[in-house]
Design an enzyme around this catalytic site. Structure first.
Site, PDB file in Angstrom:
ATOM      1  N   CYS B  31      40.861  47.768  44.415  1.00 17.77           N
ATOM      2  CA  CYS B  31      42.456  47.824  44.445  1.00 17.77           C
ATOM      3  C   CYS B  31      42.446  47.483  42.731  1.00 17.77           C
ATOM      4  O   CYS B  31      42.280  46.472  42.197  1.00 17.77           O
ATOM      5  CB  CYS B  31      43.062  46.508  44.876  1.00 17.77           C
ATOM      6  N   CYS B  34      44.726  44.786  41.512  1.00 16.74           N
ATOM      7  CA  CYS B  34      44.228  43.568  41.453  1.00 16.74           C
ATOM      8  C   CYS B  34      43.346  43.383  40.361  1.00 16.74           C
ATOM      9  O   CYS B  34      43.070  42.135  39.770  1.00 16.74           O
ATOM     10  CB  CYS B  34      43.439  43.379  42.847  1.00 16.74           C
TER      11      CYS B  34
END
Lengths: 299, 103
Positions: B31, B34
């Site tokens: 991700c 993230c």
């Protein structure tokens, strides 16, 4: 006083900073959120020359390191307005005022929303704008995708590998997507097409559990764990649209050298009116806008 | 303070029974957003002693993600006395994270 202020630290803005700094200009990049822009959502970039595979995060971080090591200043502040004064330009953030001889706008685009009730409430609880980001949370579930362009089809195809059934909802009867994607879509058995249909209502308590579809004047309910919204992008033009010329879709109009209607204000990347919005055209715009800004200052 | 990696084994000890307020960072290796938040949280963790920041990999801890209804990441959840009090889904700035954490 800066020579050039760049608004937005995506690939276009950061490339503009690279070129401006290498031309020995005093450069400031203002970014509302975090460097990288939308490319950080891309898991694997395969169409940038020389990079067979690179993640959007790695691409953005390399470019960020490249420009900060050169001495480009990046400040995390949201720009709220710009002003074109006689001798210089002003860039206002919530807490500060910055001055520059030239501005490059590279704020990019944001996801277009459906604008129906509960959409915000269910973000992260069923509503998503990125299948590759959130698809894996819906393994073997039934999900919906809404949209009719390349992104919607790509998302439906991606999700068909993970999910049980994928409903692709589109308000027309034909897709405006590449034929190769349409052919692929039609060959996948667990994608069900819901055409000439619009989404009327999002239902659920804590999280999304079904959606109401309006089609042929009648409403059907599809029970679903997720709705992936892929109905296009909107240019982030709010702070400019009063003084900068935009086209009917909100993109900033420019000549082939990235000049806007105001001398000394340039545009680069996805927010620019153009036919192809890709990483390679964003970086290209950045280089061009910076070069033109340098010329403008040196005049 | 350093960010603590939490999984199903030490979740109760580090989060539910924590005397301090806890910020849970639900994330995954694939991700991008993230990864953007990660270094920002590290900075906040260094600068603040009044909150404990823990990181949970959703791929390795699917039950915890399910328990907290996490369906999109990055997802930041603030827990006080074992109960969720606030959350944010999606990439946010350092200032916004600090606002989320509050006093």
């Amino acid at each position: 006083m800066y020579d050039i202020i760049i608004i937005g630290a995506g690939p276009a803005g950061m490339t503009a900073a690279l070129y401006a700094k290498r031309a020995n200009k005093k450069v400031l990049v203002l970014e509302a959120l975090n460097y990288g822009g939308q490319i950080i959502n891309t898991v694997d970039i395969e169409n940038y020359p020389t990079q067979e595979h690179i993640s959007g995060y790695d691409f953005a971080t390399k470019l960020y390191n490249q420009i900060t090591e050169l001495g480009v200043e990046i400040i995390e502040e949201k720009v709220i307005s710009i002003e074109n004064l006689k001798d210089y330009k002003k860039v206002n953030t919530k807490n500060n005022i910055y001055k520059a001889k030239a501005i490059i706008i590279a704020t990019g685009t944001d996801n277009r929303k459906l604008n129906i009730e509960n959409e915000d409430k269910f973000i992260g609880k069923g509503i998503s704008y990125c299948a590759t980001c959130d698809g894996s949370f819906y393994k073997n579930k039934n999900v919906c995708v809404v949209g009719g362009g390349n992104t919607a089809l790509e998302e439906a195809i991606y999700l068909s590998n993970i999910c049980n059934t994928v409903y692709l909802i589109h308000r027309r009867d034909k897709f405006r997507a590449d034929q190769i994607l349409i052919d692929k879509l039609n060959s996948i058995s667990n994608i069900k097409l819901v055409l000439n249909a619009t989404i009327n209502k999002l239902n659920g308590n804590e999280k999304l559990d079904s959606i109401d579809i309006l089609s042929n004047n009648k409403i059907d309910t599809i029970s679903t764990d997720a709705l992936f919204i892929a109905i296009g992008k909107i240019p982030m033009n709010d702070i400019f649209k009063d003084i900068i010329e935009i086209d009917e879709y909100g993109y900033i109009v420019s000549d082939k050298l990235c000049h806007t209607n105001i001398p000394g204000i340039f545009v680069a990347g996805d927010i620019r009116e153009k036919s192809l919005r890709q990483l390679v055209t964003a970086t290209s715009d950045g280089a061009l806008a910076a070069t033109e800004a340098v010329k403008y200052i040196n005049q | 303070m350093k960010i603590i990696n939490v999984d199903e084994d030490n979740f109760n000890e580090e989060v539910i029974n924590s005397k301090q307020k806890v910020l849970i960072d639900f994330n995954a290796t694939w991700c991008g957003p993230c990864k953007m938040i990660g270094p920002v949280l590290e900075k906040i963790a260094e600068q603040n002693d009044n909150i404990k920041i823990v990181s949970i990999d959703v791929d390795n801890n699917q039950d915890l993600a399910k328990e907290y209804n996490v369906f999109s990441i990055p997802c930041l959840v603030v827990v006080k006395d074992g109960k969720e009090i606030k959350r944010n889904v999606g990439l946010i700035s350092k200032n916004e994270i600090e606002e989320l954490i509050g006093e």
